[in-house]
Design a protein around this motif. Structure first.
Motif, PDB file in Angstrom:
ATOM      1  N   GLY A 156      21.749  30.607 -44.690  1.00 35.30           N
ATOM      2  CA  GLY A 156      20.434  31.227 -44.711  1.00 35.30           C
ATOM      3  C   GLY A 156      19.606  30.753 -45.886  1.00 35.30           C
ATOM      4  O   GLY A 156      20.140  30.351 -46.921  1.00 35.30           O
ATOM      5  N   MET A 157      18.293  30.818 -45.715  1.00 35.51           N
ATOM      6  CA  MET A 157      17.379  30.380 -46.771  1.00 35.51           C
ATOM      7  C   MET A 157      16.173  31.303 -46.828  1.00 35.51           C
ATOM      8  O   MET A 157      15.629  31.707 -45.802  1.00 35.51           O
ATOM      9  CB  MET A 157      16.913  28.951 -46.506  1.00 35.51           C
ATOM     10  CG  MET A 157      15.885  28.432 -47.514  1.00 35.51           C
ATOM     11  SD  MET A 157      15.438  26.709 -47.198  1.00 35.51           S
ATOM     12  CE  MET A 157      14.610  26.852 -45.611  1.00 35.51           C
ATOM     13  N   GLY A 158      15.761  31.629 -48.045  1.00 36.17           N
ATOM     14  CA  GLY A 158      14.487  32.288 -48.278  1.00 36.17           C
ATOM     15  C   GLY A 158      13.606  31.345 -49.069  1.00 36.17           C
ATOM     16  O   GLY A 158      13.953  30.963 -50.189  1.00 36.17           O
ATOM     17  N   LEU A 159      12.497  30.925 -48.487  1.00 40.36           N
ATOM     18  CA  LEU A 159      11.607  29.925 -49.086  1.00 40.36           C
ATOM     19  C   LEU A 159      10.209  30.515 -49.200  1.00 40.36           C
ATOM     20  O   LEU A 159       9.572  30.856 -48.201  1.00 40.36           O
ATOM     21  CB  LEU A 159      11.601  28.666 -48.221  1.00 40.36           C
ATOM     22  CG  LEU A 159      10.630  27.532 -48.539  1.00 40.36           C
ATOM     23  CD1 LEU A 159      10.774  27.046 -49.973  1.00 40.36           C
ATOM     24  CD2 LEU A 159      10.846  26.374 -47.567  1.00 40.36           C
ATOM     25  N   ASN A 160       9.719  30.648 -50.426  1.00 44.03           N
ATOM     26  CA  ASN A 160       8.412  31.260 -50.664  1.00 44.03           C
ATOM     27  C   ASN A 160       7.306  30.315 -50.205  1.00 44.03           C
ATOM     28  O   ASN A 160       7.185  29.197 -50.704  1.00 44.03           O
ATOM     29  CB  ASN A 160       8.240  31.574 -52.151  1.00 44.03           C
ATOM     30  CG  ASN A 160       9.323  32.492 -52.678  1.00 44.03           C
ATOM     31  OD1 ASN A 160       9.857  33.326 -51.951  1.00 44.03           O
ATOM     32  ND2 ASN A 160       9.667  32.338 -53.954  1.00 44.03           N
ATOM     33  N   THR A 161       6.471  30.797 -49.295  1.00 41.89           N
ATOM     34  CA  THR A 161       5.456  29.932 -48.700  1.00 41.89           C
ATOM     35  C   THR A 161       4.029  30.428 -48.885  1.00 41.89           C
ATOM     36  O   THR A 161       3.113  29.612 -48.968  1.00 41.89           O
ATOM     37  CB  THR A 161       5.709  29.784 -47.189  1.00 41.89           C
ATOM     38  OG1 THR A 161       5.701  31.099 -46.582  1.00 41.89           O
ATOM     39  CG2 THR A 161       7.041  29.112 -46.911  1.00 41.89           C
ATOM     40  N   GLY A 162       3.827  31.745 -48.931  1.00 41.84           N
ATOM     41  CA  GLY A 162       2.450  32.246 -48.908  1.00 41.84           C
ATOM     42  C   GLY A 162       2.213  33.465 -49.753  1.00 41.84           C
ATOM     43  O   GLY A 162       1.564  34.420 -49.307  1.00 41.84           O
ATOM     44  N   TRP A 163       2.726  33.456 -50.967  1.00 43.01           N
ATOM     45  CA  TRP A 163       2.489  34.592 -51.858  1.00 43.01           C
ATOM     46  C   TRP A 163       1.001  34.698 -52.192  1.00 43.01           C
ATOM     47  O   TRP A 163       0.371  33.694 -52.563  1.00 43.01           O
ATOM     48  CB  TRP A 163       3.268  34.423 -53.146  1.00 43.01           C
ATOM     49  CG  TRP A 163       4.753  34.673 -53.036  1.00 43.01           C
ATOM     50  CD1 TRP A 163       5.467  34.795 -51.888  1.00 43.01           C
ATOM     51  CD2 TRP A 163       5.670  34.801 -54.108  1.00 43.01           C
ATOM     52  NE1 TRP A 163       6.785  34.998 -52.179  1.00 43.01           N
ATOM     53  CE2 TRP A 163       6.943  35.014 -53.537  1.00 43.01           C
ATOM     54  CE3 TRP A 163       5.550  34.751 -55.498  1.00 43.01           C
ATOM     55  CZ2 TRP A 163       8.080  35.175 -54.312  1.00 43.01           C
ATOM     56  CZ3 TRP A 163       6.689  34.922 -56.269  1.00 43.01           C
ATOM     57  CH2 TRP A 163       7.940  35.140 -55.681  1.00 43.01           C
ATOM     58  N   PRO A 164       0.411  35.910 -52.117  1.00 44.63           N
ATOM     59  CA  PRO A 164      -0.985  36.064 -52.547  1.00 44.63           C
ATOM     60  C   PRO A 164      -1.162  35.688 -54.016  1.00 44.63           C
ATOM     61  O   PRO A 164      -2.181  35.110 -54.404  1.00 44.63           O
ATOM     62  CB  PRO A 164      -1.258  37.551 -52.316  1.00 44.63           C
ATOM     63  CG  PRO A 164      -0.227  37.986 -51.335  1.00 44.63           C
ATOM     64  CD  PRO A 164       0.985  37.155 -51.600  1.00 44.63           C
ATOM     65  N   GLU A 165      -0.161  36.026 -54.817  1.00 45.44           N
ATOM     66  CA  GLU A 165      -0.124  35.657 -56.225  1.00 45.44           C
ATOM     67  C   GLU A 165       1.304  35.847 -56.713  1.00 45.44           C
ATOM     68  O   GLU A 165       2.104  36.529 -56.069  1.00 45.44           O
ATOM     69  CB  GLU A 165      -1.082  36.515 -57.058  1.00 45.44           C
ATOM     70  CG  GLU A 165      -0.752  37.980 -57.016  1.00 45.44           C
ATOM     71  CD  GLU A 165      -1.723  38.833 -57.797  1.00 45.44           C
ATOM     72  OE1 GLU A 165      -1.458  40.043 -57.930  1.00 45.44           O
ATOM     73  OE2 GLU A 165      -2.740  38.309 -58.290  1.00 45.44           O
ATOM     74  N   VAL A 166       1.624  35.246 -57.825  1.00 47.16           N
ATOM     75  CA  VAL A 166       2.941  35.431 -58.411  1.00 47.16           C
ATOM     76  C   VAL A 166       2.870  36.626 -59.353  1.00 47.16           C
ATOM     77  O   VAL A 166       2.042  36.650 -60.269  1.00 47.16           O
ATOM     78  CB  VAL A 166       3.399  34.181 -59.192  1.00 47.16           C
ATOM     79  CG1 VAL A 166       4.786  34.403 -59.798  1.00 47.16           C
ATOM     80  CG2 VAL A 166       3.412  32.959 -58.277  1.00 47.16           C
ATOM     81  N   PRO A 167       3.711  37.637 -59.156  1.00 41.71           N
ATOM     82  CA  PRO A 167       3.685  38.794 -60.058  1.00 41.71           C
ATOM     83  C   PRO A 167       3.904  38.360 -61.501  1.00 41.71           C
ATOM     84  O   PRO A 167       4.689  37.445 -61.760  1.00 41.71           O
ATOM     85  CB  PRO A 167       4.847  39.653 -59.553  1.00 41.71           C
ATOM     86  CG  PRO A 167       5.050  39.240 -58.140  1.00 41.71           C
ATOM     87  CD  PRO A 167       4.705  37.784 -58.086  1.00 41.71           C
ATOM     88  N   PRO A 168       3.197  38.966 -62.448  1.00 35.35           N
ATOM     89  CA  PRO A 168       3.317  38.548 -63.855  1.00 35.35           C
ATOM     90  C   PRO A 168       4.753  38.514 -64.356  1.00 35.35           C
ATOM     91  O   PRO A 168       5.130  37.629 -65.118  1.00 35.35           O
ATOM     92  CB  PRO A 168       2.488  39.605 -64.594  1.00 35.35           C
ATOM     93  CG  PRO A 168       1.500  40.100 -63.583  1.00 35.35           C
ATOM     94  CD  PRO A 168       2.213  40.050 -62.272  1.00 35.35           C
ATOM     95  N   GLU A 169       5.581  39.468 -63.901  1.00 33.07           N
ATOM     96  CA  GLU A 169       6.956  39.513 -64.390  1.00 33.07           C
ATOM     97  C   GLU A 169       7.811  38.367 -63.842  1.00 33.07           C
ATOM     98  O   GLU A 169       8.910  38.111 -64.353  1.00 33.07           O
ATOM     99  CB  GLU A 169       7.605  40.854 -64.036  1.00 33.07           C
ATOM    100  CG  GLU A 169       7.801  41.117 -62.563  1.00 33.07           C
ATOM    101  CD  GLU A 169       6.592  41.763 -61.885  1.00 33.07           C
ATOM    102  OE1 GLU A 169       6.779  42.323 -60.779  1.00 33.07           O
ATOM    103  OE2 GLU A 169       5.485  41.694 -62.466  1.00 33.07           O
ATOM    104  N   LEU A 170       7.315  37.657 -62.817  1.00 31.80           N
ATOM    105  CA  LEU A 170       8.057  36.534 -62.248  1.00 31.80           C
ATOM    106  C   LEU A 170       7.407  35.189 -62.535  1.00 31.80           C
ATOM    107  O   LEU A 170       7.945  34.143 -62.144  1.00 31.80           O
ATOM    108  CB  LEU A 170       8.180  36.708 -60.726  1.00 31.80           C
ATOM    109  CG  LEU A 170       8.935  37.941 -60.220  1.00 31.80           C
ATOM    110  CD1 LEU A 170       8.916  37.971 -58.700  1.00 31.80           C
ATOM    111  CD2 LEU A 170      10.347  37.967 -60.747  1.00 31.80           C
ATOM    112  N   ALA A 171       6.270  35.194 -63.202  1.00 37.91           N
ATOM    113  CA  ALA A 171       5.477  33.971 -63.352  1.00 37.91           C
ATOM    114  C   ALA A 171       6.235  32.834 -64.026  1.00 37.91           C
ATOM    115  O   ALA A 171       5.982  31.662 -63.749  1.00 37.91           O
ATOM    116  CB  ALA A 171       4.198  34.270 -64.130  1.00 37.91           C
ATOM    117  N   ALA A 172       7.169  33.154 -64.910  1.00 37.84           N
ATOM    118  CA  ALA A 172       7.898  32.108 -65.633  1.00 37.84           C
ATOM    119  C   ALA A 172       9.100  31.590 -64.872  1.00 37.84           C
ATOM    120  O   ALA A 172       9.669  30.561 -65.249  1.00 37.84           O
ATOM    121  CB  ALA A 172       8.351  32.629 -66.999  1.00 37.84           C
TER     122      ALA A 172
END
Length: 299
Positions: A156-172
């Motif tokens: 299985g794979m989870g691949l980020n494709t269409g986030w409205p924005e990256v949450p500040p806590e995950l930005a790095a």
């Protein structure tokens, strides 16, 4: 970010073993569901793709969550030939899917992720040298074995494709293809391209009596974000062994190893040379990339 206008969904991928593709608006976990279907005798080639997973999982049972329709969450069911893929080589299938996904990302978004061992796809930015690579995808392989053989393998794979924005806590540490490319990503087309590329690599891997993993490993070395880096491996004691098979968990720090990631072995395991020049074979572990000069973590 603008929303993607996905192309029409498909129920099979011509010229591949993926002749039954099921789409779900919501599911607990595509991996969990496919494992249950495998135990009930479902054939190889069944694919599940979900808009939303409510109980998605990563390695070591970590949760994988994403808003509906913002990630490609997909699992495939395989029944590998026993001679070509014994359980010790199952990780090569993870590499095959990761490489297929990297190619598909490049083709559909212009973003080319690299492989962070053992199961992540990450991207780096040329205008941010020395900054942490950001995770864009994670892969999880789970198997059903019997008599020392792989009876079924779900990848299985989870691949980020269409986030409205990256949450500040995950930005790095995390990102999404649309954020990196500045444009919408056709998630349906991406899924098709992943499966097409995975088929080509899986066929080679399973070819002949013993399969051909050499070409796949060479490709993985070229696309690696880990090889050549100073790393810290955080592991379970049973996962780390020296070349002679001796368990090295009795070192001063029994839960970690630092050194340089130098190569992949024939089964896709990571070879790490420690500060004393000893080469360790790591089958399972969490990898932290370190800065070359200071040893500070960069991801």
């Amino acid at each position: 970010m603008p929303e993607a206008d996905d192309s029409e969904r498909f129920d099979a991928v011509g010229g591949t073993r993926f002749s039954d593709v099921e789409w779900y608006a919501e599911i607990g976990s595509t991996n969990t569901e496919l494992l249950e279907r495998a135990r009930s005798g479902a054939p190889e080639g069944l694919v599940m793709i979900a808009d939303l997973q409510t109980a998605g999982r990563g390695r070591r049972g970590r949760r994988w969550t994403a808003p509906p329709g913002t990630s490609l969450m997909m699992s495939v069911l395989l029944r590998p030939p026993h001679a070509a893929l014994p359980p010790s080589r199952a990780s090569l299938v993870t590499l095959a899917l990761a490489l297929a996904a990297a190619d598909a990302c490049d083709e559909t978004s212009g973003v080319r992720p690299r492989l962070k061992w053992p199961n992540d796809l990450v991207v780096s930015r040329a205008d941010e040298p020395g900054q942490p690579d950001r995770k864009v995808a994670g892969i999880l392989a789970e198997s059903i074995t019997g008599g020392g053989r792989l009876e079924a393998l779900v990848v299985g794979m989870g691949l980020n494709t269409g986030w409205p924005e990256v949450p500040p806590e995950l930005a790095a540490i995390a990102t999404s293809l649309n954020v990196e490319s500045g444009a919408p990503v056709d998630r349906t087309l991406l899924a098709r391209r992943v499966l097409e590329g995975f088929e080509r690599r899986y066929v080679r891997l399973c070819g002949g009596d013993g399969g051909d993993g050499a070409a796949l490993l060479d490709e993985a070395r070229r696309c690696s974000a880990t090889l050549g880096r100073r790393v810290r491996i955080e592991f379970d004691a049973a996962a780390l062994r020296a070349p002679n098979g001796r368990d090295t968990a009795g070192r001063a720090d029994a839960n970690a190893l630092e050194g340089v990631a130098t190569d992949l072995d024939a089964d896709g395991r990571l070879l790490v040379t420690d500060l004393h020049g000893v080469v360790h074979t790591v089958a399972v572990g969490d990898v932290v990339h370190l800065r070359a000069a200071t040893g500070d973590a960069v991801k």
